[in-house]
Design an enzyme around this catalytic site. Sequence first.
Site: not given
Ligand code: GNR
Ligand code: NI
Length: 163
Positions: A51, A46, A134-135, A138, A92-93
């Site tokens: 980001q 995601g 999670h998104e 952000h 998270c990336l």
């Molecule tokens: O790639 C991603 N893997 C992930 C693993 C567990 C919970 C959430 C994520 S999202 C993350 C990509 C990202 O940072 N999205 O904002």
């Molecule tokens: Ni993230």
Amino acid sequence: MTVLTILQYPNPRLRTKALPVVAVDAVITGLIADMFETMIEAKGIGLAATQIDVHQRIIVMDLSDDNSEPRVFINPEIEVLDETTQLYDEGCLSIPGFYETVERPSKVMISALDREGAPFKEEASGLLAICIQHEIDHLEGKLFVDYLSPLKRQIIRKKMKKK
Ligand code: GNR
Ligand code: NI
């Protein structure tokens, strides 16, 4: 299409609250294409526009193994459907290399616009429920480390700054 730079924690721009998309036009469509390319190149599931330092409410996601199930959520909203929570080791990336357990509601209803600007609703559980929360965090300027103890967060912050 372009691979964009992903902001890294603790960059303060990650704390910006994104604004709603006013019209799903060609600029937004181009941005979505670049976001998918960026997410795939980084091997993420995601990506939120925050980001890539664009502060509009856009999320791209693909939970499949072969990037065959692209999903777009514009101006997403969630409603918690079940008080039950689930634990998941999140990454998270914007905080590469760090994984910590986060507790979130298990079942949510997502309301959003699709890539054509049409409204839809989707019930989410499992990884989709985790990822959308999670998104959306952000887009609100929130990161998964905010759910950890101040000590754990500080350790991750210092290690990220060293890189
Ligand atoms: O790639 C991603 N893997 C992930 C693993 C567990 C919970 C959430 C994520 S999202 C993350 C990509 C990202 O940072 N999205 O904002
Ligand atoms: Ni993230």
